[in-house]
Motif scaffolding. Sequence first.
Motif, short mmCIF file in Angstrom:
data_model
loop_
_atom_site.label_atom_id
_atom_site.label_comp_id
_atom_site.label_asym_id
_atom_site.label_seq_id
_atom_site.Cartn_x
_atom_site.Cartn_y
_atom_site.Cartn_z
N LEU A 1 0.53 -0.72 0.63
CA LEU A 1 -0.33 -0.26 -0.05
C LEU A 1 0.55 1.18 -0.29
N SER A 2 2.29 1.03 0.04
CA SER A 2 3.20 1.83 -0.07
C SER A 2 3.29 2.49 -1.56
N ALA A 3 3.63 4.80 -1.59
CA ALA A 3 4.03 4.91 -2.72
C ALA A 3 5.17 4.34 -3.19
N ASN A 4 6.35 3.90 -3.01
CA ASN A 4 7.51 2.93 -3.76
C ASN A 4 5.81 1.23 -4.15
N ALA A 5 5.08 1.17 -3.71
CA ALA A 5 4.96 0.17 -4.49
C ALA A 5 4.05 0.41 -5.59
N ARG A 6 3.52 1.64 -5.67
CA ARG A 6 2.73 2.44 -5.92
C ARG A 6 3.67 2.57 -7.97
N GLU A 7 4.47 3.10 -7.49
CA GLU A 7 5.71 3.93 -8.84
C GLU A 7 5.88 2.40 -9.54
N LYS A 8 6.19 0.84 -8.69
CA LYS A 8 6.29 0.12 -9.68
C LYS A 8 4.56 -0.78 -10.57
N ARG A 9 4.19 0.36 -10.50
CA ARG A 9 2.59 -0.77 -11.00
C ARG A 9 2.47 0.55 -12.33
N GLN A 10 1.75 0.04 -13.30
CA GLN A 10 1.84 0.00 -14.05
C GLN A 10 0.99 1.78 -14.57
N LEU A 11 1.42 2.63 -15.22
CA LEU A 11 0.41 3.65 -15.75
C LEU A 11 -1.22 4.07 -16.18
N SER A 12 -2.14 4.24 -15.69
CA SER A 12 -2.97 4.18 -16.38
C SER A 12 -3.39 4.89 -17.76
N GLN A 13 -3.87 4.19 -18.73
CA GLN A 13 -3.48 5.04 -20.15
C GLN A 13 -4.76 5.90 -19.63
N THR A 14 -5.57 6.10 -19.29
CA THR A 14 -6.14 7.23 -19.19
C THR A 14 -5.58 8.40 -17.99
N LEU A 15 -4.50 8.56 -17.56
CA LEU A 15 -4.59 9.02 -16.68
C LEU A 15 -4.41 10.76 -17.46
N PRO A 16 -3.78 11.24 -18.05
CA PRO A 16 -3.90 12.36 -18.77
C PRO A 16 -5.15 12.56 -18.76
N GLN A 17 -6.15 11.91 -19.93
CA GLN A 17 -7.92 12.52 -19.48
C GLN A 17 -8.16 13.00 -17.94
N ALA A 18 -8.06 11.79 -17.14
CA ALA A 18 -8.68 12.21 -15.97
C ALA A 18 -7.97 13.47 -14.69
N LEU A 19 -7.05 13.60 -15.15
CA LEU A 19 -6.00 14.88 -14.98
C LEU A 19 -6.75 15.82 -15.52
N GLU A 20 -7.40 16.24 -16.58
CA GLU A 20 -7.98 16.98 -17.25
C GLU A 20 -8.79 17.74 -16.75
N LEU A 21 -9.91 16.31 -16.73
CA LEU A 21 -11.12 16.44 -15.79
C LEU A 21 -11.04 16.48 -14.32
N ILE A 22 -9.95 15.96 -13.98
CA ILE A 22 -9.74 16.99 -12.40
C ILE A 22 -9.78 18.54 -12.09
N HIS A 23 -8.93 18.78 -13.35
CA HIS A 23 -8.59 20.75 -13.32
C HIS A 23 -9.65 21.34 -13.49
N ARG A 24 -10.54 20.52 -15.04
CA ARG A 24 -11.65 21.63 -14.46
C ARG A 24 -12.64 21.30 -13.58
N SER A 25 -13.41 20.50 -13.05
CA SER A 25 -14.15 20.23 -12.38
C SER A 25 -13.02 21.10 -10.83
N VAL A 26 -12.26 21.15 -10.72
CA VAL A 26 -11.45 21.66 -9.53
C VAL A 26 -11.13 23.18 -9.76
N ASP A 27 -10.94 23.74 -10.71
CA ASP A 27 -11.23 25.16 -11.31
C ASP A 27 -12.76 25.81 -11.32
N ARG A 28 -13.75 24.85 -11.22
CA ARG A 28 -15.14 24.70 -11.37
C ARG A 28 -15.76 25.21 -9.56
#
Length: 581
Positions: free
Chosen positions: A339-366
């Motif tokens: 459950l540690s941060a180091n374990a996360r670093e070793k896992r696969q990146l999600s291909q939808t990460l850029p879209q997720a970040l864009e949605l987060i930015h849009r919502s927080v900005d609103r």
Amino acid sequence: MDALILNRHEEQQDERIADDILVERAKEGDREAFGELVRRHRAKVYGYARSYTQEPFMAEDIVQEALIRAFLHLGTLIDSRRFLPWLHRIVRNQAYTRLQKNPQKREHVFSGLRSDHAEPSHTDWEDLDSILHRLGRRWSQPVDADTNPEEVLVRRELLQTITGMLHCLNPRERQIVESHFFDHLSPLEIARLFQISQANVYQVLSRSRKKLIQEKTRVAVDQYVQSRKEAGNMKKAVLNKPEAFSLRTWVTGVMALHGMLAATERSMSLPMVMGLSGHAFRLTVVPENIHIAGPTMFDFGRVLEQGLRNLGFSSRSVSEFKPNPSASINANQVEPSLLSANAREKRQLSQTLPQALELIHRSVDRGYPVLAWDLFIPEFGLIYGYDDEQKLLHAGDNCGHQTTIPYDHLGRGLIEDLFVLALDESFEITQRQMLIGALQMAIAHYHGEEPTCGAAHGLDAYAKWLDAFEKKTIEPNGNSYTLAIAQDARRNASAFWKEIAETWADPAFDDIRPACLEVSDLYGKIADGFAQLCTLFPFPAGGEPNDPAQNEQAIALLTTIEGQERQVVALMEDMLQALTA
């Protein structure tokens, strides 16, 4: 004339469909979608072929062969938005293959690619560096007056993409990938060329594809952040810490929904959010062992978005789920290091990460926090801020977690699923419409009218739960968690119906007000029954559910609860009929 206008209208409609959508349809076997792609780009592709050979008949043959190969290999296209550059690459490779078979023609055509500067006389078309050396020198020189600027730009972008991505592979992987994607050799041909088995070729291609996808995602995230910087949008935006983090509820999805609504003008009580969103009436269990994943084994997008519609909001979500069922993992029973941060670093990146970040930015900005899954543990939480310079998200939940999370840790939790959901627009909705939506959602769930996701839902969940007790196959930790969720949900269901009966003053509810109080009373008794089971099997230890004495007691309590739940369903069906009559 009318037919002509209609045809033009249909063509305009087709043009509105983006290439990437057509590519995805074509990947699923839609030949008409692929035909539309060909119709759009055939002239341009033919121009590409003519740039390599001056013979129109040879160019036509190259195009035909390239289109066949494109259709057969469409599944290898990583980024559907780059269909045209990808098709251009296939045309180029087909041209090189043809020209290698005709040395005189090859020399004539490639003389147009040469410069006065020193350059190796031989290009090894099976070696990426050799190809890029030749093409790179050409692209670095001034563009001829008769050169198509769009073609030069596409080729330059292709160069940058290839060099950036393929450097993540080791030399052996690069050679095999180049042979497959550049020369379109079959696994059998590659196996013979490198003197390895076909199985090894498939392994290398599979491993390389995963690496390339990861590299592509990293590049996409970097490009997304860079685009914000170039647009002058790089900033830090953090909303007030959601008060929902202090809510005492086991249903973390409702905690997150409550926190999102609190940022709007439609803040509601916890029981009201839980009832209208349908979660007060849900029961989901994993057959055989009652695994801890049961309560969250549902279609997140479908259930949460429908619940928000009952509350008067449309929403947007971005998701990517691993094919392996989440019921195979229990966060309470894994090594803490996982459950540690180091374990996360070793896992696969999600291909939808850029879209997720864009949605987060849009919502927080609103001004609205974002619901997210598995930020810390496999539960729902809220993202309420971001810091572009540090690439950090501000997040928390009501399970005791509140901290910052790196952008690239999103979707790399224990389950390796990514799901974020944000409010889109509000719309006018009456209390009657809200309640009808909630009742329809609850009754459909009770009768199992939703995707199973590997679990048992509604009334069927009781049959599977009792069966597991009778077979004595209960997993204590998961069973105690499922009981805690059920007790909390039913307690809020009781409060929900009582609040409607006592505070919804519209005369339209007068006819169902007695039924609301009766259902509230039944749910209170159901919650009391679950509370007894929670005492018998406390979370997280879970007690001894397979012990004969405790097992018999649990079966008796659960049987009583099931009967009361069936009475509730009958009353709710009557209320729905009265409201829709």
